[in-house]
Design a protein around this motif. Structure first.
Motif, PDB file in Angstrom:
ATOM      1  N   VAL A 177      50.293  42.311  47.542  1.00 54.10           N
ATOM      2  CA  VAL A 177      49.011  42.993  47.806  1.00 54.10           C
ATOM      3  C   VAL A 177      48.220  43.126  46.498  1.00 54.10           C
ATOM      4  N   ALA A 178      48.919  43.419  45.406  1.00 54.38           N
ATOM      5  CA  ALA A 178      48.236  43.529  44.108  1.00 54.38           C
ATOM      6  C   ALA A 178      47.653  42.178  43.698  1.00 54.38           C
ATOM      7  N   LEU A 179      48.406  41.113  43.939  1.00 57.86           N
ATOM      8  CA  LEU A 179      47.907  39.767  43.617  1.00 57.86           C
ATOM      9  C   LEU A 179      46.665  39.442  44.452  1.00 57.86           C
ATOM     10  N   LEU A 180      46.738  39.778  45.728  1.00 59.13           N
ATOM     11  CA  LEU A 180      45.602  39.546  46.633  1.00 59.13           C
ATOM     12  C   LEU A 180      44.381  40.354  46.181  1.00 59.13           C
ATOM     13  N   ALA A 181      44.614  41.617  45.896  1.00 63.10           N
ATOM     14  CA  ALA A 181      43.487  42.487  45.489  1.00 63.10           C
ATOM     15  C   ALA A 181      42.876  42.007  44.179  1.00 63.10           C
ATOM     16  N   SER A 182      43.731  41.548  43.266  1.00 61.40           N
ATOM     17  CA  SER A 182      43.182  41.079  41.981  1.00 61.40           C
ATOM     18  C   SER A 182      42.371  39.803  42.184  1.00 61.40           C
ATOM     19  N   GLY A 183      42.803  38.934  43.097  1.00 60.02           N
ATOM     20  CA  GLY A 183      42.043  37.720  43.389  1.00 60.02           C
ATOM     21  C   GLY A 183      40.665  38.050  43.933  1.00 60.02           C
ATOM     22  N   VAL A 184      40.611  39.032  44.826  1.00 58.57           N
ATOM     23  CA  VAL A 184      39.318  39.444  45.398  1.00 58.57           C
ATOM     24  C   VAL A 184      38.446  40.093  44.315  1.00 58.57           C
ATOM     25  N   LEU A 185      39.046  40.946  43.511  1.00 58.29           N
ATOM     26  CA  LEU A 185      38.263  41.638  42.476  1.00 58.29           C
ATOM     27  C   LEU A 185      37.753  40.673  41.409  1.00 58.29           C
ATOM     28  N   PHE A 186      38.607  39.729  41.010  1.00 59.96           N
ATOM     29  CA  PHE A 186      38.160  38.755  40.002  1.00 59.96           C
ATOM     30  C   PHE A 186      37.012  37.907  40.544  1.00 59.96           C
ATOM     31  N   TYR A 187      37.107  37.540  41.821  1.00 61.57           N
ATOM     32  CA  TYR A 187      36.007  36.740  42.372  1.00 61.57           C
ATOM     33  C   TYR A 187      34.732  37.580  42.493  1.00 61.57           C
ATOM     34  N   LEU A 188      34.915  38.837  42.875  1.00 57.53           N
ATOM     35  CA  LEU A 188      33.749  39.742  42.940  1.00 57.53           C
ATOM     36  C   LEU A 188      33.037  39.774  41.590  1.00 57.53           C
ATOM     37  N   LEU A 189      33.827  39.844  40.545  1.00 60.03           N
ATOM     38  CA  LEU A 189      33.253  39.893  39.189  1.00 60.03           C
ATOM     39  C   LEU A 189      32.574  38.565  38.841  1.00 60.03           C
ATOM     40  N   ARG A 190      33.247  37.463  39.128  1.00 59.38           N
ATOM     41  CA  ARG A 190      32.655  36.153  38.817  1.00 59.38           C
ATOM     42  C   ARG A 190      31.362  35.931  39.601  1.00 59.38           C
ATOM     43  N   ALA A 191      31.367  36.383  40.863  1.00 59.50           N
ATOM     44  CA  ALA A 191      30.199  36.136  41.712  1.00 59.50           C
ATOM     45  C   ALA A 191      29.007  36.999  41.307  1.00 59.50           C
ATOM     46  N   LEU A 192      29.310  38.189  40.784  1.00 57.35           N
ATOM     47  CA  LEU A 192      28.226  39.150  40.530  1.00 57.35           C
ATOM     48  C   LEU A 192      27.884  39.297  39.058  1.00 57.35           C
ATOM     49  N   THR A 193      28.430  38.444  38.203  1.00 54.17           N
ATOM     50  CA  THR A 193      28.143  38.571  36.771  1.00 54.17           C
ATOM     51  C   THR A 193      26.667  38.356  36.464  1.00 54.17           C
TER      52      THR A 193
END
Lengths: 113, 438
Positions: free
Chosen positions: B108-124
């Motif tokens: 779940v932590a791996l999944l959440a980090s994948g979503v959060l990292f993409y959120l950051l990349r998408a919204l930079t």
């Protein structure tokens, strides 16, 4: 994270100015956005006069000016269109509409085509 | 205006659209907890499709897009959806095996980090890739601001670079979403893409669980896919690949469900996924054709109905796109290489394969080797193998079709193969994970 924190409070155009799409020439985007804001109402299209035309420059201009059509100047400006001149040089004999940061908006006189 | 206000507003809009879409999706998925994760994915996709349909309808009718037509369209679609809703099929969640708490937390932590990292990349930053500026965003902005279809504003003779022949699904999503936000904000609109990522992960997890794949495989598959940076990147944010990868997975899972007749909604889901895939990108037509041919070859009584559900909606989109784009034709390909210049085709095909292998496959060999090992570790599983078959057909075409490129095979392989191929990743993840059943 630092980039997001620094740019998030700024207006949208400033965020694009600081981003990747303007990185090839940030002065060019400053010019485009300034020109967009000063386009006369009813402008039918914009002819770009650039020292070094490129695909990147055309695509950024087309997107920034949309839905106003944009072309790279090729010797004539269609009726109702205006020229966005990037840089300090000005086509001789053309009428200056307004100076903007990095360039000017101009139209050719009837005789200069 | 700062980013936070429109971003917060758009997040609320997307949540509302997902809830509304989930009501409409009652006509696509039976009730019950078995379908729950997929229901939310379909809810988001159906909701965004209605937002895009609202933009298309208002532009076509010459009225102003926005909340009133959107709410009206959702109300009509919800009424129809509830009228056609599917009945309970008597199933509930697949049997749960015993779970290791530590592994659960890690995944779940791996999944959440994948979503959060993409959120950051998408919204930079505001969406920035060249194809967003030259194609997808340009058309979306034109639709929203000019309230006309791009072909009527951006003369094809001047805007050939914007690919007038491409379907308008993504630009219509942008225009519809901007009409709800009441402004063109190409930074806030980027939030669409992490939502598509989450929808993809949810349907991957949900479908594998529903098909009886035991824990922890579905969660691990979703967690690993969430980390796929070549797909969930800042560069692809704004382009069609992330939404297309979600729709490809929805198509593949519905296709497999349809052939196995898992539930009465499968064929409806397949038809909707076919329509939406083709509306996003021309690769959707290819997937629909691959599905139709595969269905016809299957020894199933439903094969003709499945083939029709694959092909007919995609063909309808193709026809609509031809009308709206005023008959624009692809400019990247020259069909003379299949006719008068066919003698050049073998050398061009060889060049496509050589460059594709050297620049696409060779650098990725460790990942491809892992995928091959996972394939070998699994066992023959028709419902999962079908997804791998669809992905394989698409990949073969993606590698071969640059042979027809006007600017040469090398150019097209370099500019498109990596990103079109990576959009097949969710299909491949579902196929490989489905083979790892007990």
């Amino acid at each position: 994270m630092r980039s997001v924190a620094a740019f998030a409070p700024r207006e949208l155009a400033v965020r694009r100015l600081g981003g990747s799409s303007a990185a090839f020439d940030r002065g060019y985007f400053h010019f485009l956005e300034s020109a967009r804001r000063r386009l006369p109402t009813g402008t039918a299209g914009v002819a770009l006069i650039l020292k070094r035309p490129s695909q990147d420059a055309l695509h950024l201009a087309a997107y920034t000016m949309a839905p106003v059509p944009v072309v790279v100047f090729r010797g004539a400006v269609a009726p109702g269109w205006i020229a966005a001149v990037y840089g300090s040089e000005r086509p001789p004999g053309w009428k200056l509409l307004v100076e903007v940061p990095g360039g000017a908006l101009m139209v050719p006189n009837a005789s200069s085509g | 205006m700062s980013l936070l206000l429109p971003l917060g507003a758009f997040a609320a809009i997307l949540a509302a659209v997902t809830f509304g879409g989930a009501v409409v999706a009652a006509a696509l998925l039976p009730p019950g907890s078995t379908f729950k994760p997929e229901r939310w994915s379909w809810g988001f996709v159906v909701g965004m499709s209605l937002v895009a349909a609202q933009a298309a309808a208002t532009v076509a009718l010459g009225v102003t897009p926005g909340w009133i037509p959107t709410v009206g369209l959702f109300a009509m679609a919800a009424a129809l959806g509830l009228r056609a809703r599917l009945r309970e099929i008597g199933s509930d969640a697949a049997p749960q095996s015993r779970r290791a708490a530590v592994l659960s937390v890690l995944l779940v932590a791996l999944l959440a980090s994948g979503v959060l990292f993409y959120l950051l990349r998408a919204l930079t930053e505001p969406m920035w890739s060249n194809d967003f500026l030259a194609i997808w965003g340009l058309k979306g902005k034109t639709l929203f601001l000019a309230k006309r279809f791009p072909a009527g504003v951006l003369a094809p003779s001047l805007y050939a670079f914007s690919h007038p022949e491409y379907p308008l699904g993504l630009p219509l999503i942008y225009a519809g979403a901007a009409s709800l936000l009441n402004r063109w904000d190409d930074h806030a609109l980027a939030l669409l893409f992490p939502f598509f990522q989450v929808a993809t992960l949810a349907v991957l997890f949900g479908w594998l669980r529903r098909r009886g794949i035991s824990w922890p495989v579905p969660l691990a598959a979703a967690a690993l896919l969430s980390q796929l940076e070549p797909l969930y990147s800042g560069f692809l944010t704004g382009m069609a690949e992330v939404p297309l990868s979600c729709l490809f997975l929805l198509f593949g899972t519905a296709y497999s469900d349809c052939l196995d007749e898992t539930d009465t909604g499968a064929r409806r889901r397949l038809a909707v996924a076919s329509f939406l895939s083709a509306a996003l990108k021309n690769e959707g037509l290819l997937l629909a054709a691959a599905g139709a041919v595969g269905a016809m070859a299957a020894r199933r009584s439903v094969r003709w109905r499945v083939a029709a559900a694959c092909a007919l909606p995609a063909l309808a989109v193709f026809g609509l796109t031809r009308v709206v784009s005023r008959g624009a034709t692809p400019r990247d390909f020259d069909l003379a290489f299949l006719g008068s210049r066919i003698g050049e085709l073998p050398a061009r095909l060889a060049e496509s394969l050589r460059v594709g292998f050297a620049e696409g496959f060779r650098p990725a060999w460790p990942i491809l080797a892992c995928l091959a090992l996972l394939f070998a570790a699994g066992r023959r599983t028709p419902f999962a193998d079908r997804l791998l078959g669809l992905a394989a057909v698409c990949l073969v075409v993606y590698v071969s079709i640059p042979a027809l490129a006007v600017l040469g095979p090398t150019w097209l392989v370099r500019t498109t193969l990596p990103r079109t191929a990576v959009a097949l990743a969710p299909l491949v993840a579902a196929g490989l994970a489905g083979r790892l059943r007990d």
